[in-house]
Motif scaffolding. Structure first.
Motif, PDB file in Angstrom:
ATOM      1  N   LEU A  38       3.688  14.070   2.499  1.00 50.98           N
ATOM      2  CA  LEU A  38       4.823  13.157   2.623  1.00 50.98           C
ATOM      3  C   LEU A  38       4.965  12.318   1.354  1.00 50.98           C
ATOM      4  O   LEU A  38       3.990  11.742   0.870  1.00 50.98           O
ATOM      5  N   PHE A  39       6.205  12.252   0.840  1.00 48.41           N
ATOM      6  CA  PHE A  39       6.563  11.331  -0.241  1.00 48.41           C
ATOM      7  C   PHE A  39       7.528  10.307   0.344  1.00 48.41           C
ATOM      8  O   PHE A  39       8.524  10.677   0.972  1.00 48.41           O
ATOM      9  N   THR A  40       7.255   9.020   0.131  1.00 44.55           N
ATOM     10  CA  THR A  40       8.074   7.983   0.742  1.00 44.55           C
ATOM     11  C   THR A  40       8.047   6.709  -0.100  1.00 44.55           C
ATOM     12  O   THR A  40       7.130   6.497  -0.898  1.00 44.55           O
ATOM     13  N   CYS A  41       9.060   5.868   0.120  1.00 39.56           N
ATOM     14  CA  CYS A  41       9.086   4.526  -0.472  1.00 39.56           C
ATOM     15  C   CYS A  41       8.855   3.458   0.599  1.00 39.56           C
ATOM     16  O   CYS A  41       8.967   2.263   0.311  1.00 39.56           O
ATOM     17  N   SER A  42       8.568   3.873   1.814  1.00 40.09           N
ATOM     18  CA  SER A  42       8.435   2.940   2.934  1.00 40.09           C
ATOM     19  C   SER A  42       7.154   2.125   2.845  1.00 40.09           C
ATOM     20  O   SER A  42       6.219   2.463   2.116  1.00 40.09           O
ATOM     21  N   ASP A  43       7.116   1.072   3.641  1.00 41.09           N
ATOM     22  CA  ASP A  43       5.953   0.194   3.700  1.00 41.09           C
ATOM     23  C   ASP A  43       4.730   0.991   4.158  1.00 41.09           C
ATOM     24  O   ASP A  43       4.763   1.648   5.214  1.00 41.09           O
ATOM     25  N   PRO A  44       3.644   0.955   3.398  1.00 38.62           N
ATOM     26  CA  PRO A  44       2.455   1.746   3.752  1.00 38.62           C
ATOM     27  C   PRO A  44       1.909   1.454   5.148  1.00 38.62           C
ATOM     28  O   PRO A  44       1.468   2.362   5.850  1.00 38.62           O
ATOM     29  N   ASP A  45       1.948   0.174   5.552  1.00 36.61           N
ATOM     30  CA  ASP A  45       1.440  -0.170   6.882  1.00 36.61           C
ATOM     31  C   ASP A  45       2.292   0.457   7.969  1.00 36.61           C
ATOM     32  O   ASP A  45       1.760   0.921   8.994  1.00 36.61           O
ATOM     33  N   LEU A  46       3.624   0.469   7.776  1.00 34.31           N
ATOM     34  CA  LEU A  46       4.523   1.100   8.741  1.00 34.31           C
ATOM     35  C   LEU A  46       4.242   2.595   8.845  1.00 34.31           C
ATOM     36  O   LEU A  46       4.177   3.158   9.947  1.00 34.31           O
ATOM     37  N   ILE A  47       4.048   3.236   7.697  1.00 31.73           N
ATOM     38  CA  ILE A  47       3.781   4.680   7.677  1.00 31.73           C
ATOM     39  C   ILE A  47       2.475   4.990   8.404  1.00 31.73           C
ATOM     40  O   ILE A  47       2.412   5.893   9.251  1.00 31.73           O
ATOM     41  N   LYS A  48       1.429   4.253   8.094  1.00 30.73           N
ATOM     42  CA  LYS A  48       0.125   4.502   8.720  1.00 30.73           C
ATOM     43  C   LYS A  48       0.189   4.262  10.229  1.00 30.73           C
ATOM     44  O   LYS A  48      -0.423   4.989  11.015  1.00 30.73           O
ATOM     45  N   LYS A  49       0.944   3.261  10.630  1.00 37.30           N
ATOM     46  CA  LYS A  49       1.024   2.899  12.043  1.00 37.30           C
ATOM     47  C   LYS A  49       1.808   3.915  12.855  1.00 37.30           C
ATOM     48  O   LYS A  49       1.458   4.212  14.008  1.00 37.30           O
ATOM     49  N   THR A  50       2.869   4.481  12.262  1.00 35.63           N
ATOM     50  CA  THR A  50       3.781   5.325  13.032  1.00 35.63           C
ATOM     51  C   THR A  50       3.521   6.815  12.883  1.00 35.63           C
ATOM     52  O   THR A  50       3.464   7.549  13.877  1.00 35.63           O
ATOM     53  N   ILE A  51       3.358   7.308  11.645  1.00 32.50           N
ATOM     54  CA  ILE A  51       3.308   8.767  11.453  1.00 32.50           C
ATOM     55  C   ILE A  51       2.179   9.207  10.527  1.00 32.50           C
ATOM     56  O   ILE A  51       2.157  10.365  10.086  1.00 32.50           O
ATOM     57  N   GLY A  52       1.245   8.329  10.237  1.00 27.93           N
ATOM     58  CA  GLY A  52       0.204   8.653   9.268  1.00 27.93           C
ATOM     59  C   GLY A  52      -0.632   9.860   9.626  1.00 27.93           C
ATOM     60  O   GLY A  52      -1.145  10.562   8.742  1.00 27.93           O
ATOM     61  N   ASP A  53      -0.786  10.150  10.915  1.00 27.22           N
ATOM     62  CA  ASP A  53      -1.659  11.242  11.342  1.00 27.22           C
ATOM     63  C   ASP A  53      -1.026  12.623  11.225  1.00 27.22           C
ATOM     64  O   ASP A  53      -1.708  13.627  11.440  1.00 27.22           O
ATOM     65  N   PHE A  54       0.255  12.673  10.906  1.00 24.64           N
ATOM     66  CA  PHE A  54       0.962  13.957  10.925  1.00 24.64           C
ATOM     67  C   PHE A  54       0.877  14.705   9.591  1.00 24.64           C
ATOM     68  O   PHE A  54       1.251  15.874   9.518  1.00 24.64           O
ATOM     69  N   PHE A  55       0.409  14.043   8.528  1.00 31.66           N
ATOM     70  CA  PHE A  55       0.422  14.638   7.196  1.00 31.66           C
ATOM     71  C   PHE A  55      -0.986  14.661   6.609  1.00 31.66           C
ATOM     72  O   PHE A  55      -1.775  13.737   6.814  1.00 31.66           O
ATOM     73  N   GLN A  56      -1.274  15.719   5.835  1.00 32.30           N
ATOM     74  CA  GLN A  56      -2.573  15.786   5.168  1.00 32.30           C
ATOM     75  C   GLN A  56      -2.644  14.862   3.957  1.00 32.30           C
ATOM     76  O   GLN A  56      -3.712  14.426   3.556  1.00 32.30           O
ATOM     77  N   GLU A  57      -1.466  14.597   3.348  1.00 30.39           N
ATOM     78  CA  GLU A  57      -1.406  13.680   2.200  1.00 30.39           C
ATOM     79  C   GLU A  57      -0.161  12.818   2.321  1.00 30.39           C
ATOM     80  O   GLU A  57       0.876  13.276   2.825  1.00 30.39           O
ATOM     81  N   ILE A  58      -0.245  11.577   1.821  1.00 26.89           N
ATOM     82  CA  ILE A  58       0.913  10.687   1.746  1.00 26.89           C
ATOM     83  C   ILE A  58       0.927  10.054   0.362  1.00 26.89           C
ATOM     84  O   ILE A  58      -0.086   9.515  -0.096  1.00 26.89           O
ATOM     85  N   HIS A  59       2.085  10.144  -0.321  1.00 27.79           N
ATOM     86  CA  HIS A  59       2.242   9.556  -1.653  1.00 27.79           C
ATOM     87  C   HIS A  59       3.427   8.584  -1.627  1.00 27.79           C
ATOM     88  O   HIS A  59       4.475   8.889  -1.039  1.00 27.79           O
ATOM     89  N   PHE A  60       3.268   7.448  -2.294  1.00 28.87           N
ATOM     90  CA  PHE A  60       4.300   6.421  -2.307  1.00 28.87           C
ATOM     91  C   PHE A  60       4.977   6.407  -3.673  1.00 28.87           C
ATOM     92  O   PHE A  60       4.320   6.256  -4.707  1.00 28.87           O
ATOM     93  N   LEU A  61       6.297   6.583  -3.676  1.00 22.90           N
ATOM     94  CA  LEU A  61       7.082   6.660  -4.905  1.00 22.90           C
ATOM     95  C   LEU A  61       7.484   5.269  -5.361  1.00 22.90           C
ATOM     96  O   LEU A  61       7.736   4.380  -4.545  1.00 22.90           O
ATOM     97  N   THR A  62       7.603   5.103  -6.686  1.00 22.70           N
ATOM     98  CA  THR A  62       7.847   3.758  -7.237  1.00 22.70           C
ATOM     99  C   THR A  62       8.973   3.722  -8.258  1.00 22.70           C
ATOM    100  O   THR A  62       9.136   2.724  -8.945  1.00 22.70           O
ATOM    101  N   SER A  63       9.752   4.784  -8.415  1.00 25.04           N
ATOM    102  CA  SER A  63      10.797   4.807  -9.449  1.00 25.04           C
ATOM    103  C   SER A  63      11.845   3.733  -9.193  1.00 25.04           C
ATOM    104  O   SER A  63      12.157   3.388  -8.044  1.00 25.04           O
ATOM    105  N   ALA A  64      12.429   3.243 -10.297  1.00 17.39           N
ATOM    106  CA  ALA A  64      13.382   2.136 -10.205  1.00 17.39           C
ATOM    107  C   ALA A  64      14.744   2.569  -9.688  1.00 17.39           C
ATOM    108  O   ALA A  64      15.480   1.756  -9.130  1.00 17.39           O
TER     109      ALA A  64
END
Length: 485
Positions: A38-64
């Protein structure tokens, strides 16, 4: 090593969590066969709380900016990756950047405000108006309808067993966010119609009006407020309900897996297609009709929908996509001289050529050197890993490219003529936008080539070439270049 499937979506109190939940449901179906990232710009705590278990990897994007993000994302992907986008900001240019990087692109779509550049579009709604609304290149495939719905496992299991309704309570949920607090307005009508019945209200984890809602309705004896329920808890409530009130979004499909008495409310512009689909198919009743006493639904249609959804295999779909991503286009170079000579003199290739005579090596050597040094000639190879599968040559005159192609004999009879042509023309779209038309001629007896052209959306015409009756194929590229606007 498992092939990667990459996902890109966001969620927050404003846009809701539907995009994230939908991709989480897809990852749940695929992660035993694929490596899901998963690639996302969402809040890490929200991701971990809701769907964190569904993906083997999660990456957070930071482009402007959005298009810088597309370049950042493209740099993290390989040509063997499959990328699934779910969200409204990912516009035509965003998709173009990723397609030019060589990614196989899938979009989950319920709203189409701009042309798409994806290889595959999946829309959980359907209808003739919707099917005619898309603007896309020739290579885009579409999947529509309830069977494409991406629901978490407990809802799919509920659909398998059919309706088991005890009919004692009322269920109310307008999705994960409901930023305008429409549920408070809806509750006035629900309470008026069901003043004594138990009413179960489910508020999503991104709902920001919880305190106000609790102040208004939390002390009523027949109202039970739930917050951030798990999927199996939702199924339990839905099956206990005699009627449900839901937004025309993913929550409506979840409810229909468990219950066949649904009233739908359109709470956002992007829900129009799904609202119409549910209404016109008579599996749900619009809220305004319900207020007038109209509440008939077609249970047989819903039962058919459930079966199609349960039987549909997303792993099979993505395995077929994965096979296609094994093939890629590469420009030829001088080291390919002998390979092209072998292809040119293959007996089957010569028999389908307009000049069937064998080609001497000296003549081929001269021809190949001329073509490689001529800017009006574009020689492309289809490859799989390090093996060459076939060739496509475009002869460019003005804004028109005439195509000639052949497959290596080891790869014939596998449907790869379509893949070879598709990927070569994709290459033209993204690397030579000045070309406005692609054309080709085929002998009447060459059925395989005819199918390859037609499958790639060429128009077919009867013609003559050197006094031989042939079929001419044309593809107008002008509207593809317009897609970038």
């Amino acid at each position: 090593m498992k092939k990667r499937i990459c996902f890109r979506a966001d969620g927050d109190p404003k846009i809701g969590l539907g995009h994230l939940f939908r991709l989480a449901a897809l990852a749940e179906k695929l992660k035993s066969d694929f490596h899901c990232v998963l690639f996302t710009c969402s809040d890490p705590d929200l991701i971990k709380k809701t769907i964190g278990d569904f993906f083997q990897e999660i990456h957070f994007l930071t482009s402007a900016s959005l298009h810088l993000e597309a370049k950042e994302l493209g740099s993290k992907l390989s040509r063997n990756d499959i990328l699934v986008l779910d969200g409204y900001p990912f516009d035509t240019e965003y998709q173009r950047i990723l397609k030019k990087a060589g990614v196989f692109l899938v979009t989950m779509d319920d709203y189409h405000p701009y042309p798409v550049m994806a290889d595959l579009v999946i829309n959980i709604a359907d209808g003739e108006r919707l099917r005619n609304a898309y603007q896309s290149p020739f290579y885009t495939r579409f999947l529509f309808g309830f069977k494409q719905s991406l629901l978490r496992k407990p809802f799919v299991e509920a659909a398998k067993t059919g309706n088991q309704v005890s009919g004692k309570s009322v269920f109310v949920c307008l999705g994960g966010a409901d930023p305008e607090n429409r549920i408070s307005i809806l509750m006035r009508d629900v309470l008026q119609h069901y003043p004594e019945d138990p009413i179960h209200v489910v508020l999503g984890s991104a709902f920001v009006h919880y305190e106000q809602f609790f102040e208004d309705y939390g002390m009523m004896g027949n109202v039970k407020i739930h917050h951030s329920l798990k999927a199996d808890e939702m199924v339990h409530l839905m099956r206990r309900a005699k009627i449900g009130f839901c937004s025309s979004s993913t929550i409506a499909y979840e409810f229909l897996c468990c219950n066949d008495q649904l009233v739908i409310i359109r709470t956002a512009a992007n829900q129009l297609n799904l609202f119409d689909y549910l209404h016109e198919s008579k599996v749900a009743v619009p809220f305004t009709d319900w207020l007038k006493g109209k509440n008939e639904t077609n249970r047989s249609v819903l039962e058919s929908w459930r079966k199609e959804m349960v039987d549909y295999s997303y792993p099979d779909l993505f395995h077929s996509i994965a096979e296609e991503t094994e093939y890629y286009i590469q420009e030829a170079d001088f080291s390919d001289l002998e390979l092209y000579f072998e292809w040119a003199n293959d007996p089957d290739t010569r028999s389908q050529s307009f000049n069937s005579n064998p080609i001497p090596f000296e003549e081929h050597q001269k021809w190949f050197a001329e073509k490689m040094g001529d800017e009006s000639q574009l020689l492309l190879k289809l490859k799989r890993e390090n093996e060459s599968v076939g060739q496509v040559r475009f002869s460019i005159e003005g804004n028109t490219a005439t195509v000639n192609y052949s497959l290596d004999k080891k790869f014939r009879g596998k449907g790869l003529s379509f893949v070879l042509m598709k990927k070569a023309i994709e290459y033209i779209i993204f690397h030579h936008p000045e070309i406005e038309k692609v054309q080709g001629w085929v002998k009447l007896e060459n059925v395989a080539s005819q199918k390859a052209f037609l499958k790639n959306a060429f128009k077919e015409f009867n013609d003559e070439l050197n006094e031989i009756k042939v079929l001419r194929y044309e593809m107008d590229m002008i509207h593809f270049s317009n897609l970038k606007l």
